[in-house]
Each structure stands twice: as structure tokens, then as C-alpha cells.
Design an enzyme around this catalytic site. Structure first.
Site, mmCIF file in Angstrom:
data_model
loop_
_atom_site.group_PDB
_atom_site.id
_atom_site.type_symbol
_atom_site.label_atom_id
_atom_site.label_comp_id
_atom_site.label_asym_id
_atom_site.label_seq_id
_atom_site.Cartn_x
_atom_site.Cartn_y
_atom_site.Cartn_z
ATOM 1 N N ASN A 249 38.180 -39.019 25.187
ATOM 2 C CA ASN A 249 39.377 -38.623 25.910
ATOM 3 C C ASN A 249 39.367 -39.118 27.359
ATOM 4 O O ASN A 249 38.314 -39.117 28.002
ATOM 5 C CB ASN A 249 39.496 -37.092 25.908
ATOM 6 N N ARG B 299 55.448 -12.022 64.670
ATOM 7 C CA ARG B 299 54.315 -12.204 63.754
ATOM 8 C C ARG B 299 54.814 -11.816 62.370
ATOM 9 O O ARG B 299 55.388 -10.738 62.197
ATOM 10 C CB ARG B 299 53.134 -11.307 64.160
ATOM 11 N N SER C 5 35.113 -34.556 22.352
ATOM 12 C CA SER C 5 35.921 -33.510 21.730
ATOM 13 C C SER C 5 35.007 -32.495 21.055
ATOM 14 O O SER C 5 33.946 -32.848 20.545
ATOM 15 C CB SER C 5 36.867 -34.123 20.694
ATOM 16 N N LYS D 140 36.295 -39.194 19.217
ATOM 17 C CA LYS D 140 37.246 -39.327 20.325
ATOM 18 C C LYS D 140 36.543 -39.592 21.655
ATOM 19 O O LYS D 140 35.445 -39.108 21.902
ATOM 20 C CB LYS D 140 38.101 -38.055 20.464
#
Length: 388
Positions: free
Chosen positions: A278, A310, A270, A276
Site C-alpha cells: 500500500n 480578552r 496489509s 499488497k
């Protein structure tokens, strides 16, 4: 499109970026020059000169992109460059084709390569899931329905269900076909028919053989099922991987703590909270699964607007959508393979939660899971048959 806003995009480098698109277009043009030899319209020497010109072509991609606006596609300015480089063999460049033949065939080549990459990563993911299912075949865990604790299950069965989803995705990919596009200016193949008569069919066959593609009986300029099928199969893939990622995100929450992504140095940090870790891979796979269905829907929307002989814009709208979907699926499949290979399972946390749920709901913590083992065995057997 900025890679800075597509974390993990480097995993799909060369799948559908500008150099890859250029290489695919040139591959089609060179193969077509050789196909004209089979139809008696070009000589071996001319085809060789076209191949040499393509190999030595120095293309300024940003300039080519600007030039593409004048024709609405990159083939027209690129063919001009190739004809100039081919010199006296220029008559063997693009003769009897239309831009859509080249773009569609190039996209099919790119899609085939991407699908092969995705399938390989799905097999790796499935093998890892099968191992998890075997290892945790009898490890009891709390099942959750409508976000609430339900009856006991096993982590092995949960992994087996993930595995079944991956197997379904492999089956969808294996069901795809990769056909050549060849119709000429208005889908009539008129020019080649005029130049070579019945022998014109030999050119289409030779082109398909050279590129390793299926040779269609009919052009598919306005029948876009080839591309929508590819989009659907890739979305089936991201759906299956998204379920795995979403479950890992839930089960990996600190208050649950039943699984966690494997720790990799430098990943998951983080910017403001150094404590942290994650679950980045799960987050990114989950994000891919949120994007893919909209891209597949756009392919279907474009297919429904492919009017006349087309299309006027609907065809053009497909290109960036398919390219993004190819890149997204390749990236997510690679990330998911790494995620599952490193997944850590905390059976102690699962057991403690089963005990808590039993105390709360008066459930038999160990009862009712006998059939789960048989279901795990079924899922693994199905996987072994699917993976080949």
C-alpha cells in the site's frame, strides 16, 4: 489525543505536546523576569533566581492539566509553582503580565519552530521535485481532465506543477511574522506603566529581543490575525502536498502504474493480504490535507468571536486547534519529503498509455508538448528563487 489514531505523529514529537508547551511557557516567564531588569523593576540576581527555579522545576504534567481547569488555563497554576520555587525572587515572576500574554507568546514560539521544520522539509521536497521535472522534462504522458484522457503532456510538467505548489507554500511560510504578545490584564499595560512609567516600554522590547520575536506596537488579544495567518500558511502547505499525494495515489493504481512509492521494508503491508504494497505515505499526506482546512477555519471562527478586551472561550478554543495543525503540517511535510525522494516513475507505462490514448482519440502522441519544456524551466527557475 491518541497517537495510535494519528499514524506518523512521532515525526512531530516535541512540536506542540505537553512538554513542549510547558517549556515554551517557562521560557516566556524566564525571559520576562530578565525583561523586568531592563525596566528597572527587578534585579539581575532576582532574574537569575527565576531562571534557576524554572530550570529545576519538577512539574507533574497530568496534575498541572487538572489544575488548569480551575483557572481556565495552565499559566495560573504554573506561575504559583514557579513563584514558590523562586523564593525571595518571586516578585519577579509574571509581574505585569496576564495569562494570555504568556500563552499567546508561547504558542508563537511553538509555531515558529514548527514552521521552520515544515519549511526545511518543503525545501527537500521541492529539490526532489525539481530533479524529477528536469529528468522527465520530455517524457510524454497522458494528461487527464475531468478524470478522462486529454491531450498529451509530459511527466516533467506534472512534476513542475507540483513544484510550483510547493514553492507557493514556501512563500506563504516566509511571509509570516511571529510577534510578541504583551498587553497586561486588559490590554492597557497598566501595571508595568504604573511601576516603571515610560521605562515600561523597555521591558517589552527586551522580551521581544530575548525571544527573537517581533515587538508589536499594540497588544493583539482580540486581533487574531497572527494565528489565522499561521493556520492559512500551513493549510496552503498541506494543500500543495495533498495534490502531490492524490496524484501519486491515482497514478500508482495497478491499472495505471505510472508511478509508485519507493519500497521500504515493513511499510505498506496489509493485515490480511500479504501480496499488497500500500502507498502509505501518500495515504497519510492525503489524509492530512483533508483535515487541515477545517482546523484553519476553526481559527478564523475563533478570531471572529474574540470579543471585549480578552475573549471568553474563543481564545481557549484556538489552543488545541493550532497545536493539532502544527503537528499535522510537520508530520505531512516530513512524510511528503520522504515520499517524493523515493518516488519511482515508469516512463514505459506512460508511453504505452499515450499510444493507447492516441489510438482511441486520434491524437498526435508526440505533438503539442514542445511548450511543456519551457514551462518546466519556468517552474524550476521560480523554485530556485523561492527556496533561497
Amino acid at each position: 489525543m491518541s497517537d495510535l489514531l494519528r499514524p506518523g505523529a512521532h515525526r512531530a514529537a516535541g512540536i506542540a505536546d505537553d512538554p513542549a508547551v510547558l517549556a515554551a511557557i517557562l521560557r516566556v516567564e524566564v525571559a520576562w523576569a530578565r525583561a523586568l531588569v531592563a525596566a528597572g523593576i527587578a534585579t539581575d540576581a532576582e532574574a537569575s533566581k527565576v531562571a534557576e527555579a524554572a530550570a529545576g522545576l519538577d512539574v507533574d504534567l497530568p496534575a498541572l492539566a487538572v489544575a488548569a481547569e480551575a483557572a481556565g488555563n495552565p499559566v495560573v497554576p504554573l506561575v504559583e509553582l514557579l513563584r514558590t520555587a523562586a523564593g525571595d525572587a518571586s516578585g519577579a515572576v509574571h509581574r505585569g503580565l496576564t495569562s494570555q500574554d504568556v500563552v499567546d507568546t508561547a504558542l508563537v514560539l511553538l509555531a515558529r519552530a514548527a514552521v521552520a521544520r515544515v519549511r526545511a522539509d518543503l525545501v527537500a521536497t521541492g529539490d526532489a521535485l525539481a530533479s524529477l521535472a528536469r529528468t522527465h522534462r520530455d517524457d510524454v504522458a497522458v494528461a487527464r481532465t475531468l478524470t478522462q484522457w486529454a491531450v498529451p503532456t509530459t511527466f516533467g510538467l506534472r512534476a513542475a506543477q507540483w513544484l510550483a505548489g510547493v514553492g507557493d507554500a514556501v512563500g506563504a511560510l516566509d511571509g509570516l511574522t511571529f510577534p510578541l504578545q504583551y498587553g497586561g490584564a486588559a490590554g492597557t499595560r497598566a501595571l508595568l506603566g504604573h511601576l516603571a512609567g515610560p521605562g515600561g516600554a523597555a521591558a517589552a522590547g527586551a522580551l521581544a529581543q530575548t525571544l527573537g520575536l517581533t515587538g508589536p506596537d499594540l497588544p493583539w488579544h482580540t486581533r487574531r490575525g497572527t494565528l489565522t495567518a499561521i493556520g492559512d500558511a500551513l493549510t496552503t502547505t498541506t494543500d500543495a502536498l495533498g495534490v502531490v499525494a492524490a496524484d501519486v495515489l491515482l497514478l500508482g493504481r495497478p491499472e495505471v502504474g505510472e508511478v509508485r512509492e519507493g519500497a521500504v521494508a515493513g511499510r505498506g503491508g496489509s493485515s490480511t493480504m500479504p501480496h499488497k504494497q500500500n502507498p502509505v505515505l501518500s495515504v497519510l499526506v492525503h489524509a492530512a490535507a483533508q483535515q487541515a482546512p477545517g482546523l484553519a477555519a476553526q481559527l478564523h471562527l475563533s478570531a471572529s468571536g474574540a470579543v471585549d478586551e480578552r475573549p471568553d472561550g474563543a481564545w481557549h478554543a484556538e489552543w488545541p486547534v493550532l497545536a493539532r495543525l502544527l503537528e499535522l503540517a510537520v508530520t505531512a511535510a516530513s512524510q511528503a519529503a520522504e515520499l517524493v525522494a523515493g518516488l519511482q516513475v515508469d516512463t514505459s507505462a506512460m508511453a504505452a498509455r499515450v499510444d493507447a490514448a492516441t489510438a482511441t482519440a486520434a491524437l498526435d502522441a508526440r505533438g503539442g508538448t514542445g511548450e511543456a519544456g519551457r514551462l518546466v524551466d519556468i517552474a524550476i527557475t521560480r523554485w530556485e528563487e523561492t527556496r533561497g
